[in-house]
Write a protein that holds these residues in place. Structure first.
Motif, PDB file in Angstrom:
ATOM      1  N   PRO A 119      16.077  -7.238  -1.920  1.00  0.00           N
ATOM      2  CA  PRO A 119      15.408  -8.221  -2.773  1.00  0.00           C
ATOM      3  C   PRO A 119      14.823  -7.564  -4.031  1.00  0.00           C
ATOM      4  O   PRO A 119      14.640  -6.342  -4.072  1.00  0.00           O
ATOM      5  CB  PRO A 119      14.292  -8.767  -1.878  1.00  0.00           C
ATOM      6  CG  PRO A 119      13.995  -7.659  -0.931  1.00  0.00           C
ATOM      7  CD  PRO A 119      15.308  -6.956  -0.703  1.00  0.00           C
ATOM      8  N   PRO A 120      14.516  -8.377  -5.033  1.00  0.00           N
ATOM      9  CA  PRO A 120      13.851  -7.840  -6.228  1.00  0.00           C
ATOM     10  C   PRO A 120      12.537  -7.161  -5.842  1.00  0.00           C
ATOM     11  O   PRO A 120      11.863  -7.566  -4.901  1.00  0.00           O
ATOM     12  CB  PRO A 120      13.575  -9.094  -7.071  1.00  0.00           C
ATOM     13  CG  PRO A 120      14.536 -10.119  -6.569  1.00  0.00           C
ATOM     14  CD  PRO A 120      14.766  -9.812  -5.124  1.00  0.00           C
ATOM     15  N   GLY A 121      12.226  -6.101  -6.556  1.00  0.00           N
ATOM     16  CA  GLY A 121      11.006  -5.356  -6.284  1.00  0.00           C
ATOM     17  C   GLY A 121      11.223  -4.130  -5.427  1.00  0.00           C
ATOM     18  O   GLY A 121      10.357  -3.257  -5.359  1.00  0.00           O
ATOM     19  N   ILE A 122      12.354  -4.066  -4.766  1.00  0.00           N
ATOM     20  CA  ILE A 122      12.694  -2.882  -3.972  1.00  0.00           C
ATOM     21  C   ILE A 122      13.557  -1.996  -4.858  1.00  0.00           C
ATOM     22  O   ILE A 122      14.605  -2.428  -5.361  1.00  0.00           O
ATOM     23  CB  ILE A 122      13.439  -3.263  -2.676  1.00  0.00           C
ATOM     24  CG1 ILE A 122      12.565  -4.175  -1.811  1.00  0.00           C
ATOM     25  CG2 ILE A 122      13.860  -2.019  -1.911  1.00  0.00           C
ATOM     26  CD1 ILE A 122      11.236  -3.564  -1.384  1.00  0.00           C
ATOM     27  N   THR A 123      13.147  -0.760  -5.045  1.00  0.00           N
ATOM     28  CA  THR A 123      13.851   0.161  -5.929  1.00  0.00           C
ATOM     29  C   THR A 123      15.056   0.749  -5.213  1.00  0.00           C
ATOM     30  O   THR A 123      14.910   1.451  -4.210  1.00  0.00           O
ATOM     31  CB  THR A 123      12.909   1.294  -6.385  1.00  0.00           C
ATOM     32  OG1 THR A 123      11.731   0.715  -6.944  1.00  0.00           O
ATOM     33  CG2 THR A 123      13.585   2.172  -7.413  1.00  0.00           C
ATOM     34  N   THR A 124      16.235   0.430  -5.733  1.00  0.00           N
ATOM     35  CA  THR A 124      17.474   0.957  -5.168  1.00  0.00           C
ATOM     36  C   THR A 124      18.260   1.679  -6.253  1.00  0.00           C
ATOM     37  O   THR A 124      18.146   1.358  -7.433  1.00  0.00           O
ATOM     38  CB  THR A 124      18.353  -0.162  -4.581  1.00  0.00           C
ATOM     39  OG1 THR A 124      18.705  -1.081  -5.614  1.00  0.00           O
ATOM     40  CG2 THR A 124      17.660  -0.892  -3.448  1.00  0.00           C
TER      41      THR A 124
END
Length: 134
Positions: A119-124
């Motif tokens: 999801p958005p907000g998780i740094t990948t």
């Protein structure tokens, strides 16, 4: 820390050159460690083809690898994320491992071949990102 998810573990066990260079760099660094959520290791092994040695045999033998256990508190967090639609248990465990804790007060990035799972907000970061060249 850098979190390796299921897809990164599968690629590492299959000989992904960039990931092996990252493991080598982490071994030489006093600060950078690679974190493997145990549910990601479980899922990568379950997905491994029969002809492969298997992720569960290959990954623990690598240096600079630490394992994120599934304790009671983490189990509740992972189960809640799965229930709320954040992905399967392995993805939820990778997310939980990347989030700040009192012992690791900053968010960590997740190396993955499947950025679309997060999801958005998780740094990948994609395992084939050219910025990963050591």
């Amino acid at each position: 820390m850098i979190v390796l998810d299921t897809s990164a573990l599968s690629a590492l066990a299959a000989g992904h050159a960039r990931l092996h260079r990252i493991v080598d760099a982490a071994l030489r660094s006093p600060f950078q460690h690679l974190l493997v959520p145990v549910l990601c290791l479980l899922e990568a092994e379950a997905e491994a083809e029969a002809k492969d040695e298997g992720v569960a045999a290959a990954v623990p033998a690598l240096p600079a690898i630490e394992f994120e256990p599934l304790d009671a508190t983490t189990t509740v967090v992972v189960a809640t994320m799965v229930r709320d639609g954040y992905g399967g248990p392995d993805v939820a465990h990778a997310i939980a491992a990347s989030l700040p804790t009192p012992l690791r007060p900053v968010q960590h990035l997740i190396l993955t071949a499947r950025q679309d799972l997060y999801p958005p907000g998780i740094t990948t970061v994609d395992i084939d990102d050219p910025r990963l060249e050591p």
